[in-house]
Every structure is written in structure tokens, then in C-alpha cells.
Design a protein around this motif. Structure first.
Motif, mmCIF file in Angstrom:
data_model
loop_
_atom_site.group_PDB
_atom_site.id
_atom_site.type_symbol
_atom_site.label_atom_id
_atom_site.label_comp_id
_atom_site.label_asym_id
_atom_site.label_seq_id
_atom_site.Cartn_x
_atom_site.Cartn_y
_atom_site.Cartn_z
ATOM 1 N N ASP A 232 29.306 11.496 -25.755
ATOM 2 C CA ASP A 232 28.178 11.865 -24.908
ATOM 3 C C ASP A 232 27.540 10.598 -24.344
ATOM 4 O OD1 ASP A 232 28.701 14.425 -25.636
ATOM 5 O OD2 ASP A 232 26.772 14.823 -26.598
ATOM 6 N N THR A 233 27.390 10.559 -23.008
ATOM 7 C CA THR A 233 26.957 9.320 -22.344
ATOM 8 C C THR A 233 25.880 9.647 -21.321
ATOM 9 O OG1 THR A 233 29.177 8.375 -22.591
ATOM 10 C CG2 THR A 233 27.715 7.346 -20.970
ATOM 11 N N LEU A 234 24.818 8.865 -21.333
ATOM 12 C CA LEU A 234 23.740 9.023 -20.368
ATOM 13 C C LEU A 234 23.967 8.038 -19.232
ATOM 14 C CD1 LEU A 234 21.160 10.773 -20.135
ATOM 15 C CD2 LEU A 234 19.869 8.795 -20.972
ATOM 16 N N LEU A 235 24.229 8.556 -18.040
ATOM 17 C CA LEU A 235 24.429 7.715 -16.861
ATOM 18 C C LEU A 235 23.096 7.521 -16.149
ATOM 19 C CD1 LEU A 235 27.712 9.229 -15.330
ATOM 20 C CD2 LEU A 235 27.475 7.303 -16.901
ATOM 21 N N ALA A 236 22.814 6.280 -15.789
ATOM 22 C CA ALA A 236 21.536 5.963 -15.147
ATOM 23 C C ALA A 236 21.784 5.439 -13.740
ATOM 24 C CB ALA A 236 20.785 4.921 -15.975
ATOM 25 N N ASN A 237 21.170 6.081 -12.758
ATOM 26 C CA ASN A 237 21.249 5.654 -11.362
ATOM 27 C C ASN A 237 20.045 4.747 -11.087
ATOM 28 O OD1 ASN A 237 21.027 5.491 -8.511
ATOM 29 N ND2 ASN A 237 22.160 7.417 -8.286
ATOM 30 N N HIS A 238 20.311 3.444 -10.960
ATOM 31 C CA HIS A 238 19.211 2.485 -10.825
ATOM 32 C C HIS A 238 18.578 2.511 -9.440
ATOM 33 C CE1 HIS A 238 19.757 0.800 -14.801
ATOM 34 N NE2 HIS A 238 21.058 0.691 -14.573
ATOM 35 N N SER A 239 19.215 3.159 -8.477
ATOM 36 C CA SER A 239 18.636 3.265 -7.134
ATOM 37 C C SER A 239 17.630 4.399 -7.043
ATOM 38 C CB SER A 239 19.737 3.471 -6.095
ATOM 39 O OG SER A 239 20.587 2.348 -6.026
ATOM 40 N N THR A 240 17.939 5.528 -7.699
ATOM 41 C CA THR A 240 17.069 6.705 -7.617
ATOM 42 C C THR A 240 16.219 6.919 -8.865
ATOM 43 O OG1 THR A 240 18.734 8.204 -8.535
ATOM 44 C CG2 THR A 240 18.787 7.809 -6.153
#
Length: 543
Positions: A381-389
Motif C-alpha cells: 500500500d503506497t500513498l502517492l503525493a502530487n506536489h503540484s496540486t
């Protein structure tokens, strides 16, 4: 009407419908609140799967036109397939590379497509995700070796290909004769044989038996069905037999130690030593696995070469400008030892560093045709983080994740209003910026970040060579192959349609989920003759 009086078909249909609804409610994945949006389907469990099988990657383009999500989920059967549709989310995916693995998919492919046996599969699986933390194991060590080889041995690899390629082009339309060829087949056949010879040396199976080239492309066209259709010897008989002939030919190559012959690339010799001696695979398994190396060498470069040449031939103004650039990379010398043939020397390094329009056209060809969807398996299980939004989404263990390059490569907010059409000048700002920053004659990375006409960088948008830890290690070698082949056609030949009509690129065969660069849907019959003033030349390439 009493139940006993109702038609049995109506009762049966209703029962099946209720049962299907009940099963779908139990088996269908339940969305976690942190997961990317689920895309609904009218057919529970299998709806998205059916569309993907029928439409291939084009289905992802259709979804994007309706839903416009940068990251979303396709519930399929009891699992999930996450689709990345934006560069920002692609970069987020690359940053999470420790839990998003490509290697389990490699193992599946080696077993399903290249028929690895159980002991060999176990060798592949050992530490494939670096569980021991020491990067040991055949997949990781081979990966590191390949990246090193394509840096340390790139001059040797380039020289090998150029030496193997020029005899093919010098035999075409000799001494001013007009020759009719099927352009796609001619390029495919001669490029494949030359590329194989440059890697596998004088004992290359395709050199000794050129008919294997046709077997290779028949096999390549069936990799999708080989993944999904049982009993291929029965239901995929032609492709299965073609694969078997290739297996046998490469096994003979290995068992007779032809990879030790002078002229064989050090890359292949090292692969053989690592696979057989270090990790103990049989020579038969090494031979079958080497077909994956052949896939890497030609499956994408051959069609890119065809499309680049086609786009240039179809635009007379572009053809004239590119020819002028290439001509500046050619030196003409008199024949050697009193011979009558003149030598034309093409400097391939100059092609890469001093031909901005030619290089831009190549990258634009890659954008249009090389829209390979990049796949990963979620290990935890992985939390992806969008640093632009600032958004965050959870991707679940055991799920698939794919970057939809066929969507990203045509988004107008990245590529402009003309994103759907070929524009040979689209990548000129990228090459011009490299020069202004003092790189001089240095060759820019062909996978460099796209820069638009306003100077804005679009990190993660150009996906033709992958990205992150799994960017293609052989991209500079591929660039040498593609540009040298196309440059010799443009500089040395005139290519016309038989009826005198302007050249028109053929339609593409379409986009598949398990595929590389799209191939032409039909061949093009052309007439080839030597360019005026070049009828008697012998072409030589150098770096």
C-alpha cells in the motif's frame, strides 16, 4: 400469472441476473476513501477488461475525454488497475519506485512469452525487488550491468551497428538503377538483420538464416495473445512455431559458443557469462531469454525509423531543410586504391549535435508513435503525493499501475492546440536551449524534458523512453541507429510513389496495451533511385 405459468427462459434469465448482481457485489473491489476515483462500467467485474481487450490503449483515451482525471482506478474482476494520466502523477509514481515494481512483470513475461522453466523462473524471482538490500540477483545485477554498458561501451556499440548497416544501404539501387521496394518490409528486414549482427556478431542467427527475421516479427505480433491464451501450440500455432524456430536457432548459437567469436559485442558476451556461469541458467534458457534482448533492440527502433522517414518524405519543405542539415554532416572523398567508387562519409555525431530540425523531427516522431504505456505492480500500500496540486491518493498492494503515455502525449495543455498532428519543429526550443546554455556540440539526451515555445518545462510529459529508475538505458544507441538509417536515405536517395503522387504515410495499425511503437497498418510501395551526383558512391558512417 402464477410462477408456474411463467416462461422458463424468463425465470432463468432473472435468476442469472440476480446471481450476477450478488456475485459482483461480493467480488468487486470496494473503494477505499483514499483511493483515486473509480471509473464506472455498465458490466460489473469485466466491463473495463472487455473494452481494453477490444480497443487497447485507445480505451484510455476515450476515458480521458469523458472524465479528465490525472489518476483514476479501473476496477477489473476482483482487482484494480490504476491509470496515470498527467505528468505530475507520473513524477509522483517515480518517487515511489521502491514499492512500485517492474520486475514481477518481467518474470511473468519471461515465463509466458519466452517459456522460462520453473528453475529459471526461481532464479529470476530471487531478490527481484531488492528484499536483501544489496542489489544481488540476476534481474538487478543485469539491470545495473546494462546501464553501465550503454555508457562505457556506447562507442563500440555504435560502431558495430554502423559497420553492419552500411552494406545493406550500399546494395540498394546500385549505380543509378531504379529499384521498387516495399518500404516497411525493406526497412524491417534489413534493419533487424543489421542490428542483430551488431550485437550477436558474425554468428548472429539472423545473419546465418535471414528467414528468421520474418519469424521474429510474427512472434512479436503475438505477445499479447501469448500472455492470455492457453495452449499456444494449438491456438497460436503459427506464432508458436515461429517462436520455436527462433528458440532453436539461438540455442544453437549459444551451445556452439558463437557469442565468443570476434565481432560479437561485449554486451552480449557479458550477458552470456552472467546468465550461464554466474547464475547457472542452462544455455537453452539463456538463448530463449536473449529474444527479449532482440525485442529491446528492434521492436521500437524499426517502426520509429519508418515513421520518421515517412514524415520527412511527406513534407517537401521539411525534406529539403533536413537534407540540407544532413549534407553538412557528409564528406565526399575519392575512391580508395584507385577504385572508381567515391566514398561518402556520414558523421553521425554531427547528426546528433548539429541538425536541430532533424533531431526535433525525431523527437516529434517519438511523441506521436512511441506511446508505450509504462506498467508497474504495487508491492505495498503506497500513498502517492502530487506536489503540484497537493493531492494524495492511496494505491493498494497487488494492484497494477500504468502511465497512459498515449493520453499524455496528446494533451493540448502540454503540447499546444496542434497536439494531434505531426509538427517537426515542436522540439526546436529544447535543442536551441541546450545550445544557449553552453553545451556547444555536446549531444543532448534524447529523453530530455520537453520545453514549449514559451520556454516552460513540462517534466514527466515525454514518455517515449520511460522514466525514473527504468528509463531506457539504450536510448542513445537507438538514436544512432534511427538517425543513421534515415539520414542515409535522405542524403543518398530519391524516393517516389510509382504513380508520381506525393508520398503519404500509411495509417497506423492502432494502439495495443501490450505493445511498443505502433507499426504501419499497410506497407507502402515506392521507387528508389540514387540521388543525382551520388550514383557511384559507397556510404561509410563514423562517429
Amino acid at each position: 400469472m402464477a410462477l408456474s405459468e411463467m416462461p422458463w427462459t424468463l425465470i432463468a434469465t432473472g435468476t442469472v441476473a440476480i446471481a450476477a448482481l450478488f456475485i459482483s457485489r461480493i467480488l468487486a473491489p470496494v473503494k477505499d476513501a483514499q483511493e483515486p476515483p473509480f471509473i464506472p462500467t455498465s458490466i460489473a467485474l469485466i466491463g473495463h477488461l472487455i473494452h481494453l481487450l477490444r480497443q487497447g490503449a485507445a480505451y484510455l483515451s476515450a476515458i480521458d475525454k469523458t472524465h479528465h482525471h490525472g489518476l483514476y482506478t479501473l476496477p477489473i474482476l476482483t482487482g484494480r488497475l490504476y491509470i496515470v494520466n498527467s505528468p505530475d502523477w507520473a513524477l509522483a509514481m517515480h518517487k515511489a519506485h521502491k514499492t512500485l515494481s517492474f520486475n514481477p512483470l518481467v518474470v511473468q513475461a519471461m515465463r509466458a512469452i519466452f517459456a522460462f522453466d520453473d528453475p529459471s523462473t526461481q532464479v529470476l524471482e530471487d531478490n527481484m525487488n531488492n528484499e536483501r538490500g544489496d542489489r544481488s540477483g540476476i534481474l538487478l545485477e543485469m539491470h545495473d550491468m546494462m546501464f553501465g554498458a550503454f555508457v562505457q561501451q556506447i562507442d563500440e556499440l555504435n560502431a558495430n551497428f554502423l559497420r553492419c548497416w552500411t552494406p545493406h544501404i550500399n546494395a540498394l539501387a546500385p549505380t543509378g538503377k531504379l529499384e521498387s521496394i516495399s518500404l516497411w518490409y525493406w526497412l524491417r528486414h534489413h534493419f533487424s538483420i543489421a542490428s542483430a549482427a551488431s550485437l550477436y556478431g558474425p554468428g548472429s542467427p539472423l545473419t546465418l538464416n535471414p528467414s528468421l527475421e520474418n519469424d521474429f516479427w510474427l512472434f512479436e505480433n503475438s505477445i499479447g495473445p501469448l500472455f492470455s491464451i492457453p495452449y499456444p501450440s494449438i491456438f497460436l500455432r503459427k506464432a508458436y512455431q515461429a517462436r520455436q524456430r527462433l528458440f532453436d536457432a539461438f540455442t544453437e548459437y549459444t551451445e556452439l559458443d558463437r557469442y565468443k567469436l570476434p565481432g560479437t559485442s561485449r554486451l552480449i558476451q557479458t550477458r552470456a557469462e552472467m546468465t550461464v556461469r554466474q547464475f547457472g541458467l542452462t544455455k537453452r534458457m539463456f538463448a530463449q531469454g536473449e529474444l527479449s534482448m532482440m525485442f529491446a533492440a528492434v521492436v521500437n527502433t524499426v517502426p520509429v525509423t519508418f515513421w520518421l522517414l515517412s514524415y520527412i518524405l511527406a513534407d517537401r519543405e521539411l525534406h529539403a531543410e533536413v537534407r540540407a542539415e544532413i549534407d553538412r554532416c557528409v564528406d565526399i572523398a575519392s575512391g580508395e586504391s584507385g577504385g572508381s567508387r567515391r566514398r561518402c562519409v556520414l558523421n553521425v555525431t554531427k547528426l546528433k549535435s548539429q541538425c536541430p530540425l532533424f533531431n526535433s523531427a525525431l523527437r516529434e516522431t517519438l511523441r506521436i508513435t512511441a506511446t508505450m504505456n509504462i506498467n508497474r505492480l504495487v508491492q505495498d500500500d503506497t500513498l502517492l503525493a502530487n506536489h503540484s496540486t497537493g493531492e494524495e491518493f492511496l494505491v493498494k498492494k497487488g494492484s497494477g499501475l500504468a502511465i497512459a503515455a498515449n493520453v499524455m502525449h496528446f494533451q493540448q495543455d502540454i503540447w499546444g492546440d496542434d497536439a494531434d498532428v505531426f509538427n517537426a519543429r515542436r522540439f526546436l526550443p529544447t535543442t536551441e536551449k541546450s545550445k544557449s546554455e553552453g553545451e556547444g556540440s555536446k549531444t543532448a539526451d534524447i529523453a530530455a524534458t520537453f520545453r514549449d515555445v514559451k520556454g516552460k518545462l513540462h517534466s514527466g510529459a515525454f514518455r517515449s523512453f520511460g522514466g525514473g529508475n527504468n528509463v531506457c538505458p539504450g536510448r542513445q544507441f537507438a538514436q544512432t541507429e534511427i538517425q543513421s538509417v534515415v539520414a542515409l536515405f535522405i542524403a543518398g536517395f530519391e524516393i517516389d510513389m510509382p504513380d508520381g503522387a506525393p508520398y503519404k504515410p500509411p495509417p497506423s495499425e492502432g494502439s495495443k496495451m501490450i505493445a511498443g511503437v505502433s507499426k504501419p497498418g499497410m506497407d507502402v510501395e515506392v521507387q528508389v533511385r540514387r540521388r543525382a551526383g551520388y550514383e557511384d558512391v559507397e556510404w561509410v558512417c563514423e562517429m
